[in-house]
Design a protein around this motif. Structure first.
Motif, mmCIF file in Angstrom:
data_model
loop_
_atom_site.group_PDB
_atom_site.id
_atom_site.type_symbol
_atom_site.label_atom_id
_atom_site.label_comp_id
_atom_site.label_asym_id
_atom_site.label_seq_id
_atom_site.Cartn_x
_atom_site.Cartn_y
_atom_site.Cartn_z
ATOM 1 N N ASP A 1 0.850 -1.191 0.000
ATOM 2 C CA ASP A 1 0.000 0.000 0.000
ATOM 3 C C ASP A 1 0.888 1.243 0.000
ATOM 4 O O ASP A 1 1.581 1.524 0.987
ATOM 5 C CB ASP A 1 -0.906 -0.017 1.246
ATOM 6 N N ARG B 1 0.386 4.223 0.458
ATOM 7 C CA ARG B 1 0.118 5.200 1.514
ATOM 8 C C ARG B 1 0.887 4.878 2.800
ATOM 9 O O ARG B 1 1.040 5.731 3.670
ATOM 10 C CB ARG B 1 -1.385 5.253 1.816
ATOM 11 N N THR C 1 3.926 8.026 -6.066
ATOM 12 C CA THR C 1 3.566 8.326 -4.671
ATOM 13 C C THR C 1 4.558 7.673 -3.717
ATOM 14 O O THR C 1 5.046 8.301 -2.762
ATOM 15 C CB THR C 1 2.147 7.790 -4.350
#
Length: 493
Positions: free
Chosen positions: A35, A37, A61
């Motif tokens: 993930d 994030r 990201t």
């Protein structure tokens, strides 16, 4: 998911075939993350192509959050000098090897046994866990119901976790001095490389019937997925198969493992025979020794045989194994019995495939002692294999005096659409005895309050689950709790 010790990237890539590395490989990896994030400085981010999303979309990201390395199948447009890129043909396969190396190859220090098949995986893995604990070993369990390290229960979200979570769990088990681990191996986990990089001491095949065609698309693909587990077993492992299932021999056609068999019908390494079967227990003969078991049903006879066989293949003595097996109880939600004060028998079972439902209802049919009714309550999950819905209803009608079609986990489907598809399987002669009650709680109350003393109520489909999944929200719902409420209401009336 953090390791006790940071690792150098190059040390994690020994078994990763055909990797193309852009950037330095002597960098430190602090954790492996799926993930984006959750990426921290020092993370290795894995860009995985999933069924819902493609992790390659989040490489930028992850890089921005400080990932020291990226595992991917396709390099991004922007390459940063501060980041190392590992390009592979299959991110999921490579992740399996990397995760195993990151957590210190825990499976190689454990006696790891995998159980695969359509039905019986949870029971067999749980029986093995209970048996080996009773024999004095420290054990771990990885199952649909729960993951467990000795007495410590860890909530299970998948039948088989992803390879990062799986190796972390195995490492925890090893750190707590476990010697044996028993795990369910789902067909999804084989295809998605969740078990890649693990070393198994043995594999067990229970049976294969209609399931998961929403994912595998064809029954042939489903069989190949199960077979893939046995294809990958090493020479040092055993492959124990149910030879009464006509695909048992197919499973081990290409395995390097030592092949052994179990059967109720023909000659096999481990041969069983059901002598008698009642609601109180089952009397069996196993390899010419008679034993009484607390669990019941022909399907459990197969489960017990496989457990007995696996234990002997792992070096245990027959007498000790049979003694401990005779004391075992079924896992939660597997033919779990409840009795009302006025002698109604309620059975909660996870049966959610046509074959599993038929097995349970055939067992109930054999256990009936007189004119008692069998009332079956059943539903089908949403966003799953729709082909089995009419079959489930047809089987319920075949073996039951009354049938209530209700909701299971509708997920993102309209419950009435699912029930309409189930109704197509109801034979015209059975229309009168079949009711549709969409609300599962209402359906259980209807079955419980309309039953007469001595009747048997089967509540099928959810078993151990304590929730209903409706439009992405899991609300607390437990068949056993609701059935207990009904029985209490009967007692007080």
């Amino acid at each position: 998911m953090e390791s006790n010790q940071d690792k150098i990237l190059s040390s994690l890539l020994d078994e990763v075939r055909g990797a193309r590395i852009t950037g330095p490989s002597n960098i430190t990896v602090k954790n492996i993350i799926l993930d984006s994030r959750k990426v921290l400085p020092g993370s290795l981010f894995v860009a995985l192509r999933g069924t819902q999303t493609d992790g390659h979309q989040f490489i930028e990201t992850a890089t921005g959050l400080g990932a020291s390395a990226i595992l991917c199948e396709e390099l991004p447009a922007n390459i940063y000098e501060s980041t190392t890129y590992i390009q592979v043909a299959d991110s999921a396969e490579a992740m399996g090897y990397i995760a195993a190396a990151f957590y210190g190859q825990p499976s190689k220090s454990l006696t790891l046994v995998g159980v695969t098949g359509t039905n019986g995986k949870t029971s067999v893995a749980t029986f093995l866990f209970q048996l080996f604990r009773a024999l004095g070993y420290r054990c771990g369990l990885l199952s649909t119901v729960q993951n467990q390290i000795e007495d410590e229960v860890i909530v299970s979200t998948h039948t088989t976790p992803d390879s990062i979570a799986l190796n972390q769990l195995l490492a925890q088990m090893l750190a707590k001095n476990c010697t044996h681990v028993f795990m369910e191996v789902s067909s999804h986990s084989v295809v998605q490389h969740r078990i890649t990089g693990l070393q198994f001491a043995g594999g067990i095949f229970t049976n294969i019937t209609h399931d998961h065609l929403d994912f595998h698309k064809t029954f042939d693909n489903y069989i190949k997925a199960k077979k893939g587990f046995f294809d990958a077993l090493p020479k040092t492992a055993f492959a124990l198969v149910n030879i009464d299932d006509r695909r048992g021999a197919v499973m081990v056609q290409n395995t390097q493992a030592r092949v052994e068999t179990y059967s109720l019908q023909t000659l096999a390494t481990f041969k069983g025979k059901v002598i008698s079967d009642t609601l109180a227990g089952m009397h069996m003969e196993i390899n010419q020794q008679e034993v009484w078991f607390r669990v019941i049903g022909r399907f459990n006879a197969y489960n017990l045989l496989s457990v007995y066989g696996a234990a002997l293949l792992l070096g245990e003595k027959a007498d000790s194994v049979l003694t401990e097996l005779s004391n075992l109880k079924s896992p939660p939600g597997r033919f779990e019995q409840f009795h009302s004060s006025d002698h109604i028998v309620g059975i909660v079972d996870y049966a959610h495939t046509p074959d599993a439902l038929e097995n349970v209802l055939e067992t109930i049919t054999h256990l009936r002692s007189g004119n008692e009714k069998v009332i079956t309550l059943v539903g089908c999950g949403g966003n799953r294999d729709a082909e089995k819905r009419p079959k489930m209803a047809a089987i319920a009608c075949k073996y039951s005096n009354e049938v209530i079609l209700t909701s299971d986990n509708p997920r993102f489907e309209d419950p009435m659409d699912i029930l309409e598809q189930m109704k197509k399987g109801v034979p015209p002669l059975d229309y009168k005895k079949t009711k549709v009650v969409p609300d599962r709680r209402e359906a259980i109350f209807k079955a419980g309050l309309e039953a007469n003393p001595g009747d048997i109520i089967l509540i099928a489909g959810k078993g151990h689950e304590n929730y209903q999944d409706i439009k992405g929200v899991k609300t607390h719902f437990d068949d056993k709790e609701v059935l207990s409420e009904v029985f209490e209401k009967r007692r007080s009336n």
